[in-house]
Design a protein around this motif. Structure first.
Motif, PDB file in Angstrom:
ATOM      1  N   PRO A  45      15.538   1.944 -10.239  1.00  0.00           N
ATOM      2  CA  PRO A  45      15.600   0.482 -10.160  1.00  0.00           C
ATOM      3  C   PRO A  45      14.211  -0.150 -10.063  1.00  0.00           C
ATOM      4  N   THR A  46      14.136  -1.392 -10.437  1.00  0.00           N
ATOM      5  CA  THR A  46      12.873  -2.126 -10.423  1.00  0.00           C
ATOM      6  C   THR A  46      12.237  -2.099  -9.038  1.00  0.00           C
ATOM      7  N   SER A  47      13.059  -2.125  -7.999  1.00  0.00           N
ATOM      8  CA  SER A  47      12.522  -2.108  -6.631  1.00  0.00           C
ATOM      9  C   SER A  47      11.677  -0.853  -6.378  1.00  0.00           C
ATOM     10  N   ASN A  48      12.017   0.260  -6.993  1.00  0.00           N
ATOM     11  CA  ASN A  48      11.217   1.488  -6.849  1.00  0.00           C
ATOM     12  C   ASN A  48       9.952   1.440  -7.691  1.00  0.00           C
ATOM     13  N   GLN A  49       9.956   0.629  -8.721  1.00  0.00           N
ATOM     14  CA  GLN A  49       8.806   0.545  -9.622  1.00  0.00           C
ATOM     15  C   GLN A  49       7.752  -0.444  -9.132  1.00  0.00           C
ATOM     16  N   VAL A  50       8.171  -1.429  -8.360  1.00  0.00           N
ATOM     17  CA  VAL A  50       7.268  -2.496  -7.938  1.00  0.00           C
ATOM     18  C   VAL A  50       6.309  -2.041  -6.839  1.00  0.00           C
ATOM     19  N   GLY A  51       6.772  -1.189  -5.932  1.00  0.00           N
ATOM     20  CA  GLY A  51       5.941  -0.735  -4.815  1.00  0.00           C
ATOM     21  C   GLY A  51       4.590  -0.185  -5.240  1.00  0.00           C
ATOM     22  N   PRO A  52       4.566   0.770  -6.180  1.00  0.00           N
ATOM     23  CA  PRO A  52       3.268   1.301  -6.598  1.00  0.00           C
ATOM     24  C   PRO A  52       2.333   0.242  -7.188  1.00  0.00           C
ATOM     25  N   ILE A  53       2.891  -0.741  -7.876  1.00  0.00           N
ATOM     26  CA  ILE A  53       2.059  -1.799  -8.462  1.00  0.00           C
ATOM     27  C   ILE A  53       1.473  -2.681  -7.358  1.00  0.00           C
ATOM     28  N   ILE A  54       2.273  -2.991  -6.356  1.00  0.00           N
ATOM     29  CA  ILE A  54       1.778  -3.802  -5.235  1.00  0.00           C
ATOM     30  C   ILE A  54       0.646  -3.069  -4.522  1.00  0.00           C
ATOM     31  N   PHE A  55       0.850  -1.775  -4.254  1.00  0.00           N
ATOM     32  CA  PHE A  55      -0.203  -1.021  -3.573  1.00  0.00           C
ATOM     33  C   PHE A  55      -1.429  -0.827  -4.462  1.00  0.00           C
ATOM     34  N   LEU A  56      -1.243  -0.792  -5.767  1.00  0.00           N
ATOM     35  CA  LEU A  56      -2.395  -0.737  -6.675  1.00  0.00           C
ATOM     36  C   LEU A  56      -3.224  -2.013  -6.541  1.00  0.00           C
ATOM     37  N   LEU A  57      -2.571  -3.148  -6.402  1.00  0.00           N
ATOM     38  CA  LEU A  57      -3.285  -4.416  -6.216  1.00  0.00           C
ATOM     39  C   LEU A  57      -4.018  -4.453  -4.872  1.00  0.00           C
ATOM     40  N   VAL A  58      -3.366  -3.935  -3.819  1.00  0.00           N
ATOM     41  CA  VAL A  58      -4.016  -3.864  -2.506  1.00  0.00           C
ATOM     42  C   VAL A  58      -5.233  -2.940  -2.584  1.00  0.00           C
ATOM     43  N   LEU A  59      -5.069  -1.806  -3.276  1.00  0.00           N
ATOM     44  CA  LEU A  59      -6.178  -0.872  -3.468  1.00  0.00           C
ATOM     45  C   LEU A  59      -7.326  -1.543  -4.219  1.00  0.00           C
ATOM     46  N   ALA A  60      -7.006  -2.302  -5.240  1.00  0.00           N
ATOM     47  CA  ALA A  60      -8.037  -3.001  -6.024  1.00  0.00           C
ATOM     48  C   ALA A  60      -8.799  -3.993  -5.140  1.00  0.00           C
ATOM     49  N   LEU A  61      -8.094  -4.688  -4.262  1.00  0.00           N
ATOM     50  CA  LEU A  61      -8.758  -5.626  -3.351  1.00  0.00           C
ATOM     51  C   LEU A  61      -9.663  -4.874  -2.367  1.00  0.00           C
ATOM     52  N   SER A  62      -9.201  -3.731  -1.875  1.00  0.00           N
ATOM     53  CA  SER A  62     -10.024  -2.897  -1.005  1.00  0.00           C
ATOM     54  C   SER A  62     -11.287  -2.455  -1.742  1.00  0.00           C
ATOM     55  N   TYR A  63     -11.123  -1.995  -2.963  1.00  0.00           N
ATOM     56  CA  TYR A  63     -12.257  -1.523  -3.768  1.00  0.00           C
ATOM     57  C   TYR A  63     -13.252  -2.650  -4.033  1.00  0.00           C
ATOM     58  N   PHE A  64     -12.739  -3.810  -4.409  1.00  0.00           N
ATOM     59  CA  PHE A  64     -13.591  -4.964  -4.688  1.00  0.00           C
ATOM     60  C   PHE A  64     -14.388  -5.359  -3.446  1.00  0.00           C
ATOM     61  N   THR A  65     -13.722  -5.447  -2.300  1.00  0.00           N
ATOM     62  CA  THR A  65     -14.422  -5.850  -1.082  1.00  0.00           C
ATOM     63  C   THR A  65     -15.382  -4.760  -0.598  1.00  0.00           C
ATOM     64  N   TYR A  66     -15.036  -3.488  -0.833  1.00  0.00           N
ATOM     65  CA  TYR A  66     -15.948  -2.384  -0.481  1.00  0.00           C
ATOM     66  C   TYR A  66     -17.281  -2.559  -1.209  1.00  0.00           C
ATOM     67  N   HIS A  67     -17.211  -2.875  -2.483  1.00  0.00           N
ATOM     68  CA  HIS A  67     -18.446  -3.048  -3.255  1.00  0.00           C
ATOM     69  C   HIS A  67     -19.180  -4.334  -2.888  1.00  0.00           C
ATOM     70  N   LYS A  68     -18.456  -5.354  -2.494  1.00  0.00           N
ATOM     71  CA  LYS A  68     -19.116  -6.586  -2.028  1.00  0.00           C
ATOM     72  C   LYS A  68     -19.897  -6.304  -0.757  1.00  0.00           C
ATOM     73  N   ILE A  69     -19.331  -5.500   0.126  1.00  0.00           N
ATOM     74  CA  ILE A  69     -20.006  -5.151   1.378  1.00  0.00           C
ATOM     75  C   ILE A  69     -21.242  -4.286   1.078  1.00  0.00           C
ATOM     76  N   LYS A  70     -21.095  -3.347   0.151  1.00  0.00           N
ATOM     77  CA  LYS A  70     -22.226  -2.474  -0.205  1.00  0.00           C
ATOM     78  C   LYS A  70     -23.400  -3.301  -0.738  1.00  0.00           C
ATOM     79  N   VAL A  71     -23.117  -4.283  -1.538  1.00  0.00           N
ATOM     80  CA  VAL A  71     -24.173  -5.123  -2.124  1.00  0.00           C
ATOM     81  C   VAL A  71     -24.817  -5.976  -1.043  1.00  0.00           C
ATOM     82  N   ALA A  72     -24.019  -6.453  -0.085  1.00  0.00           N
ATOM     83  CA  ALA A  72     -24.536  -7.304   0.985  1.00  0.00           C
ATOM     84  C   ALA A  72     -25.435  -6.541   1.947  1.00  0.00           C
ATOM     85  N   ASN A  73     -25.196  -5.234   2.063  1.00  0.00           N
ATOM     86  CA  ASN A  73     -26.002  -4.427   3.011  1.00  0.00           C
ATOM     87  C   ASN A  73     -27.187  -3.920   2.321  1.00  0.00           C
TER      88      ASN A  73
END
Length: 123
Positions: free
Chosen positions: A95-123
């Protein structure tokens, strides 16, 4: 956005990913329904164990204060995991409900990755 806000977003998103990965790894080891789910998706049982170990190692690398390529590999590995989980659930007719979870966590991961690199540049 100021550096403090970026750091807060980084730690919230990274913490969510790490906790989810550790919880799912734990489930891979002890939950018979998860074991059955791997069979339903067509994966061999040893893959469940390998993936659980990789998730634990990746979660540790994400939250550890290291500045090496290993953190980049952890991000890449989790991205592949989420994309593969979506494809596996979709291909199995889940079902779609099983397919959506990985996509949501992929977006959360992308935000983590983006902010990780923003912090690296700031330091």
């Amino acid at each position: 956005m100021n550096t403090k806000t970026i750091k807060i977003i980084y730690w919230i998103t990274t913490g969510l990913i790490a906790l989810m990965m550790i919880f799912s790894a734990y489930s891979y080891f002890v939950n018979p329904e998860v074991k059955q789910g791997f069979g339903h998706l067509g994966f061999p049982d040893y893959f469940r164990i390998e993936l659980a170990i990789a998730k634990i190692l990746g979660a540790i690398l994400l939250i550890a204060p290291i500045k090496t390529q290993f953190k980049e590999w952890a991000y890449a590995g989790f991205a592949f995991t989420f994309i593969s989980a979506f494809i596996a659930h979709h291909a199995s007719g889940d079902p779609t409900s099983n397919q959506v979870g990985p996509i949501i966590f992929l977006l959360v991961l992308a935000l983590s990755y983006f902010t990780y690199h923003k912090i690296k540049v700031a330091n």
